[in-house]
Design a protein around this motif. Sequence first.
Motif, PDB file in Angstrom:
ATOM      1  N   GLU A   1      35.191  29.812  46.599  1.00  0.00           N
ATOM      2  CA  GLU A   1      35.582  31.212  46.678  1.00  0.00           C
ATOM      3  C   GLU A   1      36.489  31.445  47.884  1.00  0.00           C
ATOM      4  N   SER A   2      37.321  32.458  47.755  1.00  0.00           N
ATOM      5  CA  SER A   2      38.173  32.864  48.873  1.00  0.00           C
ATOM      6  C   SER A   2      38.508  34.346  48.730  1.00  0.00           C
ATOM      7  N   GLY A   3      38.989  34.936  49.823  1.00  0.00           N
ATOM      8  CA  GLY A   3      39.481  36.304  49.776  1.00  0.00           C
ATOM      9  C   GLY A   3      38.596  37.348  50.416  1.00  0.00           C
ATOM     10  N   GLY A   4      37.410  36.974  50.861  1.00  0.00           N
ATOM     11  CA  GLY A   4      36.546  37.952  51.514  1.00  0.00           C
ATOM     12  C   GLY A   4      37.051  38.278  52.914  1.00  0.00           C
ATOM     13  N   GLY A   5      36.396  39.252  53.537  1.00  0.00           N
ATOM     14  CA  GLY A   5      36.779  39.621  54.885  1.00  0.00           C
ATOM     15  C   GLY A   5      36.374  41.030  55.231  1.00  0.00           C
ATOM     16  N   LEU A   6      36.991  41.535  56.280  1.00  0.00           N
ATOM     17  CA  LEU A   6      36.714  42.884  56.776  1.00  0.00           C
ATOM     18  C   LEU A   6      37.845  43.807  56.351  1.00  0.00           C
ATOM     19  N   VAL A   7      37.478  44.953  55.803  1.00  0.00           N
ATOM     20  CA  VAL A   7      38.478  45.916  55.354  1.00  0.00           C
ATOM     21  C   VAL A   7      37.965  47.314  55.650  1.00  0.00           C
ATOM     22  N   GLN A   8      38.882  48.236  55.868  1.00  0.00           N
ATOM     23  CA  GLN A   8      38.495  49.627  56.118  1.00  0.00           C
ATOM     24  C   GLN A   8      38.150  50.331  54.807  1.00  0.00           C
ATOM     25  N   PRO A   9      37.334  51.361  54.889  1.00  0.00           N
ATOM     26  CA  PRO A   9      37.037  52.148  53.669  1.00  0.00           C
ATOM     27  C   PRO A   9      38.324  52.625  53.019  1.00  0.00           C
ATOM     28  N   GLY A  10      38.360  52.525  51.685  1.00  0.00           N
ATOM     29  CA  GLY A  10      39.549  52.875  50.936  1.00  0.00           C
ATOM     30  C   GLY A  10      40.509  51.722  50.737  1.00  0.00           C
ATOM     31  N   GLY A  11      40.273  50.631  51.416  1.00  0.00           N
ATOM     32  CA  GLY A  11      41.153  49.474  51.320  1.00  0.00           C
ATOM     33  C   GLY A  11      40.861  48.607  50.106  1.00  0.00           C
ATOM     34  N   SER A  12      41.589  47.483  50.026  1.00  0.00           N
ATOM     35  CA  SER A  12      41.489  46.578  48.879  1.00  0.00           C
ATOM     36  C   SER A  12      41.313  45.140  49.342  1.00  0.00           C
ATOM     37  N   LEU A  13      40.663  44.378  48.511  1.00  0.00           N
ATOM     38  CA  LEU A  13      40.554  42.936  48.679  1.00  0.00           C
ATOM     39  C   LEU A  13      40.617  42.283  47.307  1.00  0.00           C
ATOM     40  N   ARG A  14      41.072  41.045  47.281  1.00  0.00           N
ATOM     41  CA  ARG A  14      41.072  40.278  46.040  1.00  0.00           C
ATOM     42  C   ARG A  14      40.320  38.981  46.264  1.00  0.00           C
ATOM     43  N   LEU A  15      39.251  38.791  45.532  1.00  0.00           N
ATOM     44  CA  LEU A  15      38.475  37.565  45.605  1.00  0.00           C
ATOM     45  C   LEU A  15      38.947  36.597  44.527  1.00  0.00           C
ATOM     46  N   SER A  16      38.920  35.317  44.879  1.00  0.00           N
ATOM     47  CA  SER A  16      39.249  34.266  43.921  1.00  0.00           C
ATOM     48  C   SER A  16      38.124  33.243  43.906  1.00  0.00           C
ATOM     49  N   CYS A  17      37.936  32.622  42.764  1.00  0.00           N
ATOM     50  CA  CYS A  17      36.923  31.566  42.624  1.00  0.00           C
ATOM     51  C   CYS A  17      37.489  30.508  41.694  1.00  0.00           C
ATOM     52  N   ALA A  18      37.682  29.321  42.221  1.00  0.00           N
ATOM     53  CA  ALA A  18      38.259  28.235  41.448  1.00  0.00           C
ATOM     54  C   ALA A  18      37.276  27.078  41.373  1.00  0.00           C
ATOM     55  N   ALA A  19      37.251  26.415  40.223  1.00  0.00           N
ATOM     56  CA  ALA A  19      36.376  25.258  40.031  1.00  0.00           C
ATOM     57  C   ALA A  19      37.115  23.986  40.391  1.00  0.00           C
ATOM     58  N   SER A  20      36.459  23.156  41.195  1.00  0.00           N
ATOM     59  CA  SER A  20      36.985  21.821  41.456  1.00  0.00           C
ATOM     60  C   SER A  20      36.133  20.832  40.679  1.00  0.00           C
ATOM     61  N   GLY A  21      36.781  19.829  40.099  1.00  0.00           N
ATOM     62  CA  GLY A  21      36.060  18.924  39.222  1.00  0.00           C
ATOM     63  C   GLY A  21      36.217  19.364  37.779  1.00  0.00           C
ATOM     64  N   SER A  22      35.721  18.581  36.882  1.00  0.00           N
ATOM     65  CA  SER A  22      35.886  18.847  35.454  1.00  0.00           C
ATOM     66  C   SER A  22      34.706  19.637  34.906  1.00  0.00           C
ATOM     67  N   ILE A  23      35.035  20.727  34.260  1.00  0.00           N
ATOM     68  CA  ILE A  23      34.019  21.511  33.571  1.00  0.00           C
ATOM     69  C   ILE A  23      34.329  21.460  32.090  1.00  0.00           C
ATOM     70  N   PHE A  24      33.353  21.031  31.318  1.00  0.00           N
ATOM     71  CA  PHE A  24      33.575  20.870  29.891  1.00  0.00           C
ATOM     72  C   PHE A  24      33.723  22.198  29.186  1.00  0.00           C
ATOM     73  N   ARG A  25      32.958  23.173  29.608  1.00  0.00           N
ATOM     74  CA  ARG A  25      32.970  24.452  28.921  1.00  0.00           C
ATOM     75  C   ARG A  25      32.652  25.583  29.895  1.00  0.00           C
ATOM     76  N   ILE A  26      33.366  26.670  29.760  1.00  0.00           N
ATOM     77  CA  ILE A  26      33.082  27.903  30.505  1.00  0.00           C
ATOM     78  C   ILE A  26      33.176  29.044  29.523  1.00  0.00           C
ATOM     79  N   TYR A  27      32.086  29.714  29.302  1.00  0.00           N
ATOM     80  CA  TYR A  27      32.106  30.845  28.386  1.00  0.00           C
ATOM     81  C   TYR A  27      32.243  32.158  29.150  1.00  0.00           C
ATOM     82  N   VAL A  28      31.439  32.323  30.160  1.00  0.00           N
ATOM     83  CA  VAL A  28      31.459  33.565  30.919  1.00  0.00           C
ATOM     84  C   VAL A  28      31.685  33.261  32.392  1.00  0.00           C
ATOM     85  N   MET A  29      32.580  34.006  32.999  1.00  0.00           N
ATOM     86  CA  MET A  29      32.786  33.958  34.442  1.00  0.00           C
ATOM     87  C   MET A  29      32.345  35.299  35.012  1.00  0.00           C
TER      88      MET A  29
END
Length: 113
Positions: free
Chosen positions: A6-34
């Motif tokens: 995961e990445s993208g967390g941090g400190l932000v003021q009220p009313g602000g924005s952040l974007r979180l990302s989550c990437a898989a490393s390694g091989s995943i055979f199946r992903i139905y729900v994220m």
Amino acid sequence: QVQLVESGGGLVQPGGSLRLSCAASGSIFRIYVMGWYRQFSGKQRELVASITTGGTTTYADSVKGRFTISRDNAKNTVYLQMNSLRPEDTAVYYCRFQPDNYWGQGTQVTVSS
């Protein structure tokens, strides 16, 4: 071995924005729900938003209209765009891939002036 990074967390003021990302490393055979979950201090982890392979989304009532979940199937990556953040959104955010129940390590989001 599969890991969710995961990445993208941090400190932000009220009313602000952040974007979180989550990437898989390694091989995943199946992903139905994220999904994204969050855990407030001393509380159980709760669902924030989820998205199926076909793009169907689910949101917690507290974030509807403010957060948007999306995914890139080719990159095995899920995103959470968080707008109009509030102090009560402060928590550790985790991503989760199903059906094999992989979890990220968590990223802190703090909303404070």
